[in-house]
Design a protein around this motif. Structure first.
Motif, PDB file in Angstrom:
ATOM      1  N   ASP A   1      -1.467  -2.848  12.243  1.00 18.59           N
ATOM      2  CA  ASP A   1      -0.559  -3.771  11.546  1.00 18.59           C
ATOM      3  C   ASP A   1       0.257  -3.061  10.477  1.00 18.59           C
ATOM      4  OD1 ASP A   1      -1.498  -5.749  13.033  1.00 18.59           O
ATOM      5  OD2 ASP A   1      -2.531  -6.865  11.427  1.00 18.59           O
TER       6      ASP A   1
ATOM      7  N   THR B   1       9.079   6.296  19.204  1.00 22.12           N
ATOM      8  CA  THR B   1       9.041   5.709  17.853  1.00 22.12           C
ATOM      9  C   THR B   1       8.075   6.480  16.970  1.00 22.12           C
ATOM     10  OG1 THR B   1       9.496   3.535  18.792  1.00 22.12           O
ATOM     11  CG2 THR B   1       8.600   3.578  16.549  1.00 22.12           C
TER      12      THR B   1
ATOM     13  N   ALA C   1      13.205   0.395   9.774  1.00 15.46           N
ATOM     14  CA  ALA C   1      14.350  -0.001  10.619  1.00 15.46           C
ATOM     15  C   ALA C   1      15.281  -0.933   9.869  1.00 15.46           C
ATOM     16  CB  ALA C   1      13.826  -0.661  11.902  1.00 15.46           C
ATOM     17  N   ALA C   2      14.722  -1.729   8.951  1.00 15.43           N
ATOM     18  CA  ALA C   2      15.505  -2.757   8.245  1.00 15.43           C
ATOM     19  C   ALA C   2      16.159  -2.196   6.997  1.00 15.43           C
ATOM     20  CB  ALA C   2      14.612  -3.879   7.772  1.00 15.43           C
TER      21      ALA C   2
ATOM     22  N   SER D   1       1.577  -2.658  20.453  1.00 13.16           N
ATOM     23  CA  SER D   1       2.628  -2.158  19.573  1.00 13.16           C
ATOM     24  C   SER D   1       2.504  -0.654  19.384  1.00 13.16           C
ATOM     25  CB  SER D   1       2.493  -2.834  18.212  1.00 13.16           C
ATOM     26  OG  SER D   1       1.260  -2.446  17.644  1.00 13.16           O
TER      27      SER D   1
ATOM     28  N   ASP E   1       2.912  -0.887  12.086  1.00  9.17           N
ATOM     29  CA  ASP E   1       4.021  -1.690  12.642  1.00  9.17           C
ATOM     30  C   ASP E   1       4.913  -2.225  11.515  1.00  9.17           C
ATOM     31  OD1 ASP E   1       3.171  -1.194  15.206  1.00  9.17           O
ATOM     32  OD2 ASP E   1       1.892  -2.980  15.285  1.00  9.17           O
ATOM     33  N   ARG E   2       4.295  -2.616  10.400  1.00 12.99           N
ATOM     34  CA  ARG E   2       5.071  -3.101   9.252  1.00 12.99           C
ATOM     35  C   ARG E   2       5.960  -1.975   8.704  1.00 12.99           C
ATOM     36  NH1 ARG E   2       0.713  -5.918   7.582  1.00 12.99           N
ATOM     37  NH2 ARG E   2       0.030  -4.214   6.210  1.00 12.99           N
TER      38      ARG E   2
ATOM     39  N   ILE F   1       7.071   0.634  10.248  1.00 11.13           N
ATOM     40  CA  ILE F   1       8.152   0.953  11.191  1.00 11.13           C
ATOM     41  C   ILE F   1       9.274  -0.096  11.109  1.00 11.13           C
ATOM     42  CG2 ILE F   1       8.711   1.017  13.676  1.00 11.13           C
ATOM     43  CD1 ILE F   1       5.977   2.467  14.055  1.00 11.13           C
ATOM     44  N   ARG F   2       8.888  -1.377  11.005  1.00 11.29           N
ATOM     45  CA  ARG F   2       9.892  -2.453  10.863  1.00 11.29           C
ATOM     46  C   ARG F   2      10.650  -2.287   9.551  1.00 11.29           C
ATOM     47  NH1 ARG F   2       5.979  -5.931  12.904  1.00 11.29           N
ATOM     48  NH2 ARG F   2       5.428  -6.642  10.810  1.00 11.29           N
ATOM     49  N   HIS F   3       9.931  -1.956   8.494  1.00 14.15           N
ATOM     50  CA  HIS F   3      10.520  -1.782   7.173  1.00 14.15           C
ATOM     51  C   HIS F   3      11.567  -0.658   7.198  1.00 14.15           C
ATOM     52  CE1 HIS F   3      10.607  -2.052   2.811  1.00 14.15           C
ATOM     53  NE2 HIS F   3      10.518  -0.745   2.752  1.00 14.15           N
TER      54      HIS F   3
ATOM     55  N   ARG G   1       7.289   3.686  22.908  1.00 12.97           N
ATOM     56  CA  ARG G   1       6.338   3.676  21.778  1.00 12.97           C
ATOM     57  C   ARG G   1       6.144   5.090  21.237  1.00 12.97           C
ATOM     58  NH1 ARG G   1       7.188  -0.941  22.646  1.00 12.97           N
ATOM     59  NH2 ARG G   1       5.698  -2.612  23.115  1.00 12.97           N
TER      60      ARG G   1
END
Ligand code: ZN
Length: 405
Positions: free
Chosen positions: A394, A57, A404-405, A21, A397-398, A400-402, A54
Motif C-alpha cells: 500500500d 514502474t 505521478a500526481a 499492484s 502504491d501510494r 508511486i501515485r504521489h 509493473r
C-alpha cells in the motif's frame, strides 16, 4: 502451458481476484530474492504485458534492479530482477537506559554505519537524548556517504512500555522525564519520513525473527538485562495485546519468593532474577556489583557466586517460560539481553526446567537458543520495523501515485 503451475518452485501467492499492484509485485520480488519476469508472471498470475508494465514502474522508481544471470536452463542467461536495497536508508536507534546503539541501514536491513553511544542517558530527558541521536545520525550518514534525501524512515526502540491501540502507538513511551513527549513529533520537523517507535524487546524480537527465523511463525524473544521482558512473534508478526502490554513476563510471580518488586507486588520474576536483582544480591554478599553489566563481567571472570546465581536465574526464568510454552506453543525461544547472552549457564537453567515442566507436544520441536544477533538485535529490528512499513504494498502504491500526481 498446462503444466506451468505445477512447474513452479515457489509458493503460490494468494492473488486470486485481487488487483496485483506494483507494490504487491515488489513484495513478491523481495520475498524471492531474485527472479525472472517469467517466474514473476507465474507467481502473480499476471499477463506478460502487465508484468512488464509493473516492472517498468518499479525500475523507474529505482525500487528494483536488473541482475544478469538467474536460473537459466541453457542458452542466454535471462535477466533477473532483485530489490534495489541501496535505493534509500533508514535511521535506527535502540535506546537503552545507559547506552544505546545507532545505525544507518540500507533497505535490506544491513547496517552501512553504526555505533554504540555511551553518552546517552534516558533520564536526561527527550531534548537532550534526541538532540544527540540527531547529531550522531548526521555523522553516521556522512560515514555511509548518504544524505538527508536518502532517508526513507526512522525507527526508535525505547526501554519502556509503549501503549498501542489497534496496532497504532497511542501514547509516548513511559519513561521518567518523557511524560507526554512525542518522539515522531520531534523528528517531524527535521526529516520528511515516517518515524516508528516501539518498546525495545519488541524490536529485538522482530530483528531476531526476521534475520534468523523467518520460516517459523511463533517465537518468543526473552531479554534478560536489568529487568526481564519478552517480545512475542505470532504468525510472523509482533503480538502486542490489547494495549501494548503483552509479554511482560518480568512481573509474573515466582512461587516461594517474597522480594518486593518496583511494581509494588512481591515475588516478581524480575525482582528475583533480573540483572539488577542479581547485582544487588551479589553486593549484599560483599561482591562488587552495581549493574547487570557487573554481573556479566563477574560471570565472564569465572566468579563462582555470580555463576551460581545466573544458573538459578535461568531456572527461575524456566519456571515462568514453562507456563508460557504450554500457553503459547512457540517454535523458538531466543534468549538475549546482556545477562541472557553472558553465559551458557542461564540457558542451561532455562532448558532444564522448560523441558521438564512443559507438555511433551509443546516441546517436541521447540528450539531454545541464544540470540544470534546479540547486541545488534534491537537496532536491526528497528530497521526492519521501518522497512516493512515503508515498503508495504500500500505504501509503495501510494508513493508511486504521489510521484505521478
Ligand atoms: Zn513486579
Amino acid at each position: 502451458v498446462a503444466t506451468a503451475r505445477e512447474d513452479q518452485t515457489g509458493p503460490v501467492r494468494p492473488f486470486a481476484g485481487e488487483p496485483v499492484s506494483a507494490g504487491a509485485v515488489l513484495r513478491v520480488i523481495r520475498d524471492a530474492g531474485t527472479l525472472t519476469r517469467a517466474e514473476l508472471g507465474r507467481r502473480t498470475g499476471l499477463a506478460r504485458s502487465t508484468v512488464a508494465q509493473r516492472v517498468d514502474t518499479l525500475l523507474r522508481h529505482e525500487l528494483v534492479r536488473e541482475v544478469v544471470g538467474g536460473d537459466s536452463t541453457g542458452g542466454r542467461p535471462p535477466s533477473s530482477l532483485a530489490f534495489n536495497d541501496g535505493s534509500g536508508v533508514v535511521l535506527c536507534a535502540d535506546l537503552g537506559v545507559t547506552h544505546s546503539r545507532l545505525a544507518v541501514c540500507d533497505l535490506g536491513g544491513a547496517p552501512l554505519a553504526e555505533e554504540v553511544e555511551e553518552r546517552l542517558d534516558i533520564s536526561e530527558g527527550p531534548e537532550a537524548v534526541l538532540g544527540l541521536v540527531h547529531e550522531r545520525f548526521g555523522a553516521l550518514m556522512e560515514q555511509a556517504d548518504r544524505s538527508h534525501s536518502h532517508v526513507r524512515g526512522i525507527g526508535v526502540g525505547v526501554p519502556g512500555p509503549v501503549a498501542f491501540d489497534r496496532g497504532e502507538p497511542t501514547n509516548p513511551p513511559i519513561m521518567p522525564g518523557w511524560d507526554g513527549f512525542s518522539i515522531p513529533g520531534w523528528f517531524a520537523s527535521r526529516y520528511d519520513a515516517p518515524v516508528l517507535v516501539d518498546n525495545d524487546v519488541n524490536i529485538m524480537a522482530l530483528g531476531e525473527h526476521w534475520t534468523n527465523w523467518r520460516d517459523r511463525g511463533h517465537l518468543l524473544f526473552i531479554k534478560v538485562g536489568t529487568g526481564i521482558g519478552c517480545g512475542i512473534v505470532a504468525r510472523g508478526e509482533i503480538h502486542r495485546g490489547g494495549k501494548g502490554a503483552a509479554g511482560d513476563i518480568g512481573h509474573i510471580r515466582l512461587a516461594g519468593h517474597e522480594v518486593r518488586c518496583r511494581c509494588g507486588n512481591v515475588g516478581c520474576l524480575e525482582a528475583v532474577s533480573g540483572g539488577g536483582a542479581l547485582a544487588r544480591r551479589l553486593s549484599e554478599r560483599g561482591i562488587e556489583a552495581r549493574t547487570s553489566r557487573d554481573v556479566v563481567r563477574l560471570v565472564k571472570d569465572g566468579d563462582d557466586a555470580a555463576t551460581r546465581l545466573v544458573r538459578e536465574a535461568g531456572r527461575n526464568l524456566g519456571e515462568v517460560l514453562a507456563g508460557c510454552v504450554n500457553f503459547f506453543n512457540p517454535e523458538v525461544i531466543v534468549i538475549g539481553g546482556d545477562v541472557g547472552q553472558a553465559s551458557s549457564q542461564l540457558l542451561a537453567g532455562v532448558r532444564e526446567i522448560v523441558f521438564q515442566r512443559s507438555l511433551p507436544l509443546a516441546t517436541e520441536e521447540l528450539r531454545l537458543v541464544p540470540s544470534g544477533l546479540g547486541d545488534r538485535a534491537g537496532v536491526i529490528g528497528a530497521a526492519i520495523m521501518v522497512i516493512e512499513h515503508v515498503l508495504a504494498p500500500d505504501a509503495i502504491d501510494r508513493a508511486i501515485r504521489h510521484a505521478a500526481a
